[in-house]
Write a protein that holds these residues in place. Sequence first.
Motif, PDB file in Angstrom:
ATOM      1  N   UNK A  70       0.824  -1.202   0.000  1.00 48.88           N
ATOM      2  CA  UNK A  70       0.000   0.000   0.000  1.00 48.88           C
ATOM      3  C   UNK A  70       0.865   1.262   0.000  1.00 48.88           C
ATOM      4  N   UNK A  71       1.950   1.239   0.752  1.00 49.79           N
ATOM      5  CA  UNK A  71       2.847   2.400   0.777  1.00 49.79           C
ATOM      6  C   UNK A  71       3.485   2.621  -0.595  1.00 49.79           C
ATOM      7  N   UNK A  72       3.823   1.552  -1.266  1.00 45.96           N
ATOM      8  CA  UNK A  72       4.450   1.673  -2.577  1.00 45.96           C
ATOM      9  C   UNK A  72       3.468   2.159  -3.640  1.00 45.96           C
ATOM     10  N   UNK A  73       2.165   1.891  -3.417  1.00 42.94           N
ATOM     11  CA  UNK A  73       1.153   2.333  -4.380  1.00 42.94           C
ATOM     12  C   UNK A  73       1.003   3.850  -4.392  1.00 42.94           C
ATOM     13  N   UNK A  74       1.210   4.457  -3.228  1.00 40.05           N
ATOM     14  CA  UNK A  74       1.062   5.917  -3.090  1.00 40.05           C
ATOM     15  C   UNK A  74      -0.295   6.398  -3.590  1.00 40.05           C
ATOM     16  N   UNK A  75      -1.358   5.704  -3.166  1.00 38.44           N
ATOM     17  CA  UNK A  75      -2.719   6.084  -3.542  1.00 38.44           C
ATOM     18  C   UNK A  75      -3.326   6.918  -2.421  1.00 38.44           C
ATOM     19  N   UNK A  76      -3.480   8.232  -2.606  1.00 35.72           N
ATOM     20  CA  UNK A  76      -4.013   9.077  -1.524  1.00 35.72           C
ATOM     21  C   UNK A  76      -5.425   8.692  -1.115  1.00 35.72           C
ATOM     22  N   UNK A  77      -6.188   8.089  -2.020  1.00 33.48           N
ATOM     23  CA  UNK A  77      -7.547   7.688  -1.694  1.00 33.48           C
ATOM     24  C   UNK A  77      -7.589   6.631  -0.602  1.00 33.48           C
ATOM     25  N   UNK A  78      -6.622   5.735  -0.612  1.00 35.17           N
ATOM     26  CA  UNK A  78      -6.561   4.694   0.418  1.00 35.17           C
ATOM     27  C   UNK A  78      -6.320   5.312   1.787  1.00 35.17           C
ATOM     28  N   UNK A  79      -5.380   6.254   1.864  1.00 32.96           N
ATOM     29  CA  UNK A  79      -5.085   6.911   3.140  1.00 32.96           C
ATOM     30  C   UNK A  79      -6.290   7.679   3.664  1.00 32.96           C
ATOM     31  N   UNK A  80      -7.013   8.335   2.769  1.00 32.92           N
ATOM     32  CA  UNK A  80      -8.211   9.082   3.175  1.00 32.92           C
ATOM     33  C   UNK A  80      -9.251   8.139   3.771  1.00 32.92           C
ATOM     34  N   UNK A  81      -9.469   7.006   3.122  1.00 31.78           N
ATOM     35  CA  UNK A  81     -10.440   6.032   3.615  1.00 31.78           C
ATOM     36  C   UNK A  81     -10.023   5.489   4.976  1.00 31.78           C
ATOM     37  N   UNK A  82      -8.744   5.147   5.113  1.00 26.44           N
ATOM     38  CA  UNK A  82      -8.261   4.583   6.371  1.00 26.44           C
ATOM     39  C   UNK A  82      -8.328   5.611   7.502  1.00 26.44           C
TER      40      UNK A  82
END
Length: 237
Positions: free
Chosen positions: A111-123
């Motif tokens: 997940x860190x390597x994906x660098x998808x800001x949407x995932x961080x927002x959801x979490x």
Amino acid sequence: MSRNPFSTGQTEGPGPASAHVPASARVYEALRGRIVALELPPGSALGRAEIAQSFNVSQSPVREAILRLEQDGLVLSYPQSRTLVTRIDRDRLREEHFLRTAVEADVARALALQSDPGTAVKLRGMLKMQEALAGEVEQIDLFKQLDEAFHEALFAGVNQLNLHRHVTARCGHLARVRSLDLPRKGKMRAVLDGHRAVVEAIAAGDAAAASGAMRLHLSGTIERLPEIVRENGAFFT
């Protein structure tokens, strides 16, 4: 009249939300949930006829559900006799912890390597819900649901929900120990802090930190195992 140990107080038969779910899966999920939550503690007897009546199903799906629970190591059936909930096996517990830690640390890294800001927002949104419950012992069941949803969301973020289901099914002994540990004072806050460290590392794109934070987060209960065993010796092999 004695209370049916398999009843939740609600109708167990299929409804609008569960009509498409196979009967064996419904029985399995319900029984597994009660075993993991220790509502059916080690040594509890599972009467197949009673379960079938409670869920308004035939004994065939009950047999299938119990077979799956046996494969998970959560029950043991004796031929022509009875089925009992197993005690927590400490050797299997350590194997499960190794499996879960290895897989989830790699999920956090990915997940860190994906660098998808949407995932961080959801979490982070899920963290806010957990924050509102941290320390509220009477809300421990809801907190536990959010904890499980948080970890499921991590797997969803790397499109590995099937893997999440596999790991969950293989970690029933570990899940029972977590149920014993969660009511401990300060545990809810420790869980939340662990989640937050994982999320911040993922959001920063720091794969090593995300993996390390996950490993640290999952180590708490297993490090406290000797104390948990002393307090609940009858539940363990």
